[in-house]
Enzyme design. Structure first.
Site, PDB file in Angstrom:
ATOM      1  N   GLY A   1       0.687  -1.385  -0.159  1.00 49.65           N
ATOM      2  CA  GLY A   1      -0.118   0.263   0.244  1.00 49.65           C
ATOM      3  C   GLY A   1       0.878   1.266   0.263  1.00 49.65           C
ATOM      4  N   ASP A   2      -0.107   2.235  -0.033  1.00 50.26           N
ATOM      5  CA  ASP A   2       0.391   3.848   0.073  1.00 50.26           C
ATOM      6  C   ASP A   2       0.980   4.094   0.818  1.00 50.26           C
ATOM      7  OD1 ASP A   2       0.592   5.630  -1.896  1.00 50.26           O
ATOM      8  OD2 ASP A   2      -0.998   6.825  -0.069  1.00 50.26           O
TER       9      ASP A   2
ATOM     10  N   HIS B   1      -4.105  14.751  16.193  1.00 46.99           N
ATOM     11  CA  HIS B   1      -3.389  16.053  16.415  1.00 46.99           C
ATOM     12  C   HIS B   1      -3.476  17.134  17.310  1.00 46.99           C
ATOM     13  CE1 HIS B   1      -2.081  12.997  12.963  1.00 46.99           C
ATOM     14  NE2 HIS B   1      -2.804  13.521  12.225  1.00 46.99           N
TER      15      HIS B   1
ATOM     16  N   ASP C   1     -10.522  12.800  11.871  1.00 50.22           N
ATOM     17  CA  ASP C   1      -9.138  12.825  11.460  1.00 50.22           C
ATOM     18  C   ASP C   1      -7.659  14.013  11.878  1.00 50.22           C
ATOM     19  OD1 ASP C   1      -7.851  12.525   8.782  1.00 50.22           O
ATOM     20  OD2 ASP C   1      -7.390  14.189   7.627  1.00 50.22           O
TER      21      ASP C   1
ATOM     22  N   ARG D   1      -1.980  -9.258   0.510  1.00 53.94           N
ATOM     23  CA  ARG D   1      -2.332 -10.345   0.064  1.00 53.94           C
ATOM     24  C   ARG D   1      -1.494 -10.508  -1.511  1.00 53.94           C
ATOM     25  NH1 ARG D   1      -7.503  -7.794   2.302  1.00 53.94           N
ATOM     26  NH2 ARG D   1      -8.636  -8.867   2.722  1.00 53.94           N
TER      27      ARG D   1
ATOM     28  N   HIS E   1       1.747  11.242  14.107  1.00 57.58           N
ATOM     29  CA  HIS E   1       2.609  11.574  13.779  1.00 57.58           C
ATOM     30  C   HIS E   1       3.181  13.199  13.647  1.00 57.58           C
ATOM     31  CE1 HIS E   1       0.753  13.441  10.479  1.00 57.58           C
ATOM     32  NE2 HIS E   1       1.551  14.048  10.035  1.00 57.58           N
TER      33      HIS E   1
ATOM     34  N   LYS F   1      -8.801  21.457   5.348  1.00 57.16           N
ATOM     35  CA  LYS F   1      -8.308  21.640   3.992  1.00 57.16           C
ATOM     36  C   LYS F   1      -8.686  22.516   2.910  1.00 57.16           C
ATOM     37  CE  LYS F   1      -7.982  17.231   4.421  1.00 57.16           C
ATOM     38  NZ  LYS F   1      -6.319  16.459   5.126  1.00 57.16           N
TER      39      LYS F   1
END
Ligand code: BG6
Length: 517
Positions: free
Chosen positions: A40-41, A269, A264, A71, A207, A368
């Site tokens: 994945g990413d 955060h 999110d 997978r 993070h 955003k």
């Protein structure tokens, strides 16, 4: 007097004395990092570049192995090729080191069932013997959250959780946010993981906590004697915490439609930044003590209900321009429902009801597609109690302000008033700045992986804090989502602005009146 002088030695190196923590240097156990979601990413963009940087800097444990699990059927060579392609996009990629690094990478395809995990257990045992990694394993779950519980249980069932009879070496599990989508699901997820892993084996990543400037909040506050006496309701007018992004949701519509900005950014955060800013000094710098203080802050936040335009303002971006380029509205993004009511912006006013902070508002803003990417904590001090210059200058004197820049400036700025040179009496705002800019910071993902390998949980969420943050936010989320007038409560804002109109005065307080226009 003599004694006083002796007890406060002259600063070495002209005051640039550097004191470093030597605890973990050279002490990492050999280990195997098992990444679920290896095709994945996240693995490609974050984990492997971080590992490669650590490898280049010589900071990985020795011996060390990576086993990618997903997978998709792949062999080691294909897996290595796939990862190399990702690394080649990184500006600092050093191809000369690749062959040696690649030799540490392996691949094992899994189905998320017991037979497959029994096979994985055998595979890891053989690899341990071959590579001498001592049975120490770090399982990183770079998979959709719906798989966390399943993988936790399968690891436990296959005897891989380090608490069963296989017992040689340690096992730790790393999970990415979101840790549930409300209080109930967070508790259920924890119950599932805790059937097989102890709390000290679970590393919940945020993070933001590994960013240099975020780590520095505690240093600034508690390694200096001059700030802490002022760090309270007597001297601070308000605190602003801003995490504005100019990016939209990219290809993450599926995830974002389900989460929105509160899940999110705020549940994790933003509340961590608040906790670091507001917490009491721990008795010493140790993971449990620091996390004890943070959870106390979260529990002291005054619960609030969703009173529109009072303590919470929600928004969603419409069409607009970023850096002169037209960008689509949220509802036009690929995968977003045409009538979506998912908020992409929120402004929250929170109060920490304790002795230190009573009555001081904390403004948290994140969104955003805002004007630019800015992450910053602002401590706005109170105005001087009396201005003796009132007969010659304006009645008001601009109050002091301390800014902790996280992005794009990684800096600390203290603004104060000073006399402008010249024959007239003029006051001007000046700043004392410290910039990290010229110093190479450490990749946050690298820092988190190293800490998880070292078993240091300081920069990871503890479950009680996860629950405290959900306890605060769940009723608000439910109110927002169940409310009939939901559409009218979602204020539109043009992409490339600082958010909905009603937010402007508050955003200005954080980004500064000039930038806030
Ligand atoms: C992630 C969010 O946790 O943090 C993203 O899921 C957001 O939506 C990102 O863009 C912001 O992180 P940073 O480090 O770029 O500020």
């Amino acid at each position: 007097m003599t004694q006083d002088l002796e007890s406060s030695p002259a600063p070495k190196d002209g005051g640039r004395f550097c004191s470093c923590d030597a605890r973990s240097v050279g002490k990492l156990d050999p280990c195997t990092l098992v990444i679920f979601g290896a095709s994945g990413d996240l693995t490609l963009r974050k984990l492997v570049p971080a590992l490669f940087r650590m490898f280049s800097a010589g900071s990985l444990p020795h011996p060390f192995t990576v086993v990618g699990c997903a997978r998709s059927p792949m062999n080691d060579a294909e897996f290595r090729r796939h990862l190399r392609q990702g690394l080649e996009r990184e500006a600092d990629f050093n191809g000369g080191l690749w062959p040696e690094f690649a030799a540490h990478l392996h691949y094992f395809d899994v189905d998320y069932d017991a037979a497959s995990f029994a096979g994985l257990a055998d595979y890891l045992r053989d690899l341990d013997a071959l590579r001498q990694t001592g049975g120490n394993r770090l399982f990183h779950l770079a998979v959709p959250p719906s798989l966390y519980g399943t993988i936790g249980s399968l690891l436990g069932g296959a005897g891989l959780s380090g608490t069963g009879k296989e017992g040689n070496g340690w096992a730790r599990i790393v999970v990415e946010k979101p840790f549930g989508r409300d209080l109930g699901s967070a508790v259920r997820l924890d119950e599932t993981l805790r059937r097989h892993f102890r709390e000290d084996q679970i590393f919940r990543i945020d993070h933001y906590l590994a960013k240099e400037t975020v780590q520095n909040v505690l240093m600034l506050r508690f390694a200096n004697a001059i700030f802490e006496p002022l760090w309270n309701r007597n001297f601070i007018d308000h605190v602003g915490i801003l995490a504005a992004e100019s990016l939209g949701i990219g290809k993450r519509a599926g995830y974002y439609e389900e989460s929105g900005v509160i899940r999110d950014m705020f549940q994790n955060h933003m509340l961590q930044l608040l906790a670091l800013t507001a917490m009491e000094p721990p008795s010493h710098f140790e993971a449990e003590r620091v996390r004890d203080e943070k959870v106390k802050v979260l529990r002291s936040i005054r619960p609030f209900s969703f009173k529109p335009d009072d303590n919470l303002l929600l928004g969603q971006y419409g069409e607009g321009k970023i850096d002169g380029m037209p960008v689509a509205a949220y509802r036009q993004e690929e995968g977003v429902a045409a009538g979506s009511l998912t908020p992409t912006f929120a402004l929250m006013r929170l109060f920490v009801d304790n002795w230190r902070w009573k009555g001081v508002p904390f403004y948290l803003v994140s969104g955003k597609r805002m004007k630019s990417k800015v992450t910053r904590i602002v401590i706005q001090f109170r105005e001087v109690p009396h201005t003796l210059f009132h007969n010659v200058l304006d009645a008001r004197i601009i109050a002091n302000r301390l800014e902790m820049g996280i992005y794009p400036e990684e800096d600390i700025r203290l603004s104060f008033q000073a006399k402008e040179p010249g024959p007239r009496l003029c006051l001007k705002t000046r700043t004392m700045d410290f910039r990290y800019r010229d110093q190479v910071g450490f990749d946050p993902y690298a820092k988190m992986l190293l800490d998880a390998m070292a078993g240091d949980q300081m920069l990871f969420w503890r479950q009680d804090a996860v629950e405290a943050s959900w306890e605060l936010l769940t009723p608000i989320l439910h109110d927002c989502e169940a409310c009939r007038g939901r559409a009218t409560l979602l204020h539109p804002y043009p992409a490339g602005s600082w958010g909905p109109q009603g937010a402007a005065p508050w955003v200005e307080r954080i980004v500064g009146a000039e930038e806030g226009k």
